[in-house]
Design a protein around this motif. Sequence first.
Motif, mmCIF file in Angstrom:
data_model
loop_
_atom_site.group_PDB
_atom_site.id
_atom_site.type_symbol
_atom_site.label_atom_id
_atom_site.label_comp_id
_atom_site.label_asym_id
_atom_site.label_seq_id
_atom_site.Cartn_x
_atom_site.Cartn_y
_atom_site.Cartn_z
ATOM 1 N N GLU A 13 -2.155 10.913 8.022
ATOM 2 C CA GLU A 13 -2.683 9.550 8.007
ATOM 3 C C GLU A 13 -1.691 8.533 7.449
ATOM 4 O O GLU A 13 -2.006 7.358 7.342
ATOM 5 C CB GLU A 13 -3.979 9.489 7.184
ATOM 6 C CG GLU A 13 -5.120 10.319 7.762
ATOM 7 C CD GLU A 13 -5.682 9.729 9.045
ATOM 8 O OE1 GLU A 13 -5.245 8.647 9.431
ATOM 9 O OE2 GLU A 13 -6.553 10.384 9.650
ATOM 10 N N VAL A 25 -0.059 1.326 7.993
ATOM 11 C CA VAL A 25 -1.500 1.390 8.251
ATOM 12 C C VAL A 25 -2.194 2.164 7.136
ATOM 13 O O VAL A 25 -1.788 3.274 6.812
ATOM 14 C CB VAL A 25 -1.793 2.075 9.599
ATOM 15 C CG1 VAL A 25 -3.284 2.103 9.867
ATOM 16 C CG2 VAL A 25 -1.062 1.371 10.718
ATOM 17 N N THR A 26 -3.207 1.547 6.533
ATOM 18 C CA THR A 26 -4.044 2.279 5.590
ATOM 19 C C THR A 26 -5.421 2.416 6.239
ATOM 20 O O THR A 26 -6.157 1.439 6.304
ATOM 21 C CB THR A 26 -4.166 1.519 4.261
ATOM 22 O OG1 THR A 26 -2.862 1.197 3.822
ATOM 23 C CG2 THR A 26 -4.866 2.365 3.224
ATOM 24 N N PRO A 27 -5.744 3.606 6.754
ATOM 25 C CA PRO A 27 -7.015 3.763 7.466
ATOM 26 C C PRO A 27 -8.200 3.400 6.579
ATOM 27 O O PRO A 27 -8.100 3.422 5.344
ATOM 28 C CB PRO A 27 -7.039 5.245 7.825
ATOM 29 C CG PRO A 27 -5.615 5.662 7.796
ATOM 30 C CD PRO A 27 -4.971 4.833 6.743
ATOM 31 N N ALA A 28 -9.337 3.070 7.213
ATOM 32 C CA ALA A 28 -10.481 2.533 6.477
ATOM 33 C C ALA A 28 -11.133 3.565 5.565
ATOM 34 O O ALA A 28 -11.689 3.211 4.526
ATOM 35 C CB ALA A 28 -11.507 1.998 7.469
ATOM 36 N N MET A 29 -11.072 4.877 5.953
ATOM 37 C CA MET A 29 -11.876 5.850 5.209
ATOM 38 C C MET A 29 -11.152 6.414 3.990
ATOM 39 O O MET A 29 -11.732 7.194 3.262
ATOM 40 C CB MET A 29 -12.301 6.998 6.134
ATOM 41 C CG MET A 29 -11.199 7.943 6.542
ATOM 42 S SD MET A 29 -10.083 7.169 7.709
ATOM 43 C CE MET A 29 -8.779 8.348 7.832
#
Lengths: 119, 409
Positions: free
Chosen positions: B240, B68-72
């Motif tokens: 993250e 998962v690469t978070p959006a922010m």
Amino acid sequence: MFEEYLPVLILAVVATAFAAGSLVVSSLVGPRVPNPTKLSAYECGNEPLAEIRTTRFPIRFYLVAMLFLIFDIETVFLYPWAVVFRSFGWFGLAQMGVFVAILGVAFVYEFGRGGLEWD
Amino acid sequence: MSEHALWVPFFRAIVVFVYFLLVTAVLIWAERRIVARMQARLGPNRIGPFGALQTLVDGVKMFFKEDVTPAMVDRPVFVLAPLIGVIAGFLSMAVIPIGGEVTLFGETFTLVVSDLNVGVLWILAMGSIHVYSVFLAGWSSNSPYPLMGGVRASAQMISYEIAQGLAVASVVIYTGSLRVGDIVAAQSGDGLFPGMPGWNAIVLFPAFLIFTIGMVAEAGRPPFDLAEAEGELVGGFHTEYSGMKFGMFMLAEFMNVVTMSAIMVTLFFGGPSGPTFGLPDAVAWVMPMFWFFVKMSAFIFFFILLRGALPRYRYDRLMSLGWKVLVPVGLVWALVTAAIVLLEEQTVLTTEVRIGLGVAAAVLVGALLFVGAAPEDADAIPDERDPQDDAAQAPGAADRAENAEEVGT
């Protein structure tokens, strides 16, 4: 020179290939099921704060960074001296002693003023 | 060196790469088993003999996990950070000899990637680059826990880097060379009297102590693992991260334990030198590899014992230990070492005088240590607490920490 660093270069290439290759393979074979919650910042289930870059963190960390610069430079100066000081004898040691003492005075002052306390 | 065939540099690099990767894999398994025993559990015991293949299976599993690469996040830096950590980890092993001279297909060479003339600086430089990985990970995540973890971890690492650098400086002063091969060779003789090893750990005992504390803090291992204090910062700088990127951070962390143990053995315990018991030459070349492995394993075991035995240190105490005790003691000791070296050069000292000098110097430094380490408010609890710390007590932190535990902490 090149002969000495060639094996290091090979090691760097192998290590980079290993690390980058792992990420690439993982991105190829791993699933990808995004959803808004997954993509938001992890804050233990709370609604994420607005913009983290504007939050402040304790000023102590800046102080540590500044202290680090000074003492790291001192350490860096110590190394070339450490290799050649035998040929300078006691005079060379006295010189380094003066250098360390000048920083030492500042260090003692800062210690006394509580600059090293972590509240 | 220049007369070697072309395959030799490739051979050296790949042997060292595979060696340290294997040792790291075994370390992860050994740690889980040993800590489990210390906590009256069994630990992984299903896959392979005594669960020894667990690490391999975990690694394979990591490939099939969602990354998962978070959006922010700041994407390029977010991807770069774990890579920097792993690459710097492997590169710092480049100057460490893992064995003695070997002869293979008519070529004789030492089992080291390359014995650089600035070897000691190389080790320190790669250690510094590792800080980038931690800080960039925390910063690029653009999320509160990683940011706090990253800032904390980098402040801790740079503080102890200075203490460590000073401890290593006294080794360089004592040896007079930055080449790791020279430092190892200088320790291979007898110590103060025949039969005693000429290890730097004995001659430079205070530097050895500083380096021991520094290496635990530098590797971010318990009791100095405040960067990823699960109770308050979830996972610290890698909160993250998931999937293989998280795996890279884990690999870098455990590799750091191996690297630090290897550096310790090389600088303070004579590296691969040791008795060969009069074995014939055909077999004797194995002994340096054996000794290096035994010494390194002892320190890896020490790391594992620390994790099983000690609770986490408090952050303010950690910083004051680094700055108020280790840095001044390291500086004074480096100058004392230089003075003793000069005395040795100019006058011939008897063994008694040497021992006397050594004890006097150790007492002096010990007194400094004692004065610095005894703050008046040793038991005081800080009244003001960081609001970020309070925020970290929110529910969910514990769950996440447990997950991290399963993945292979």
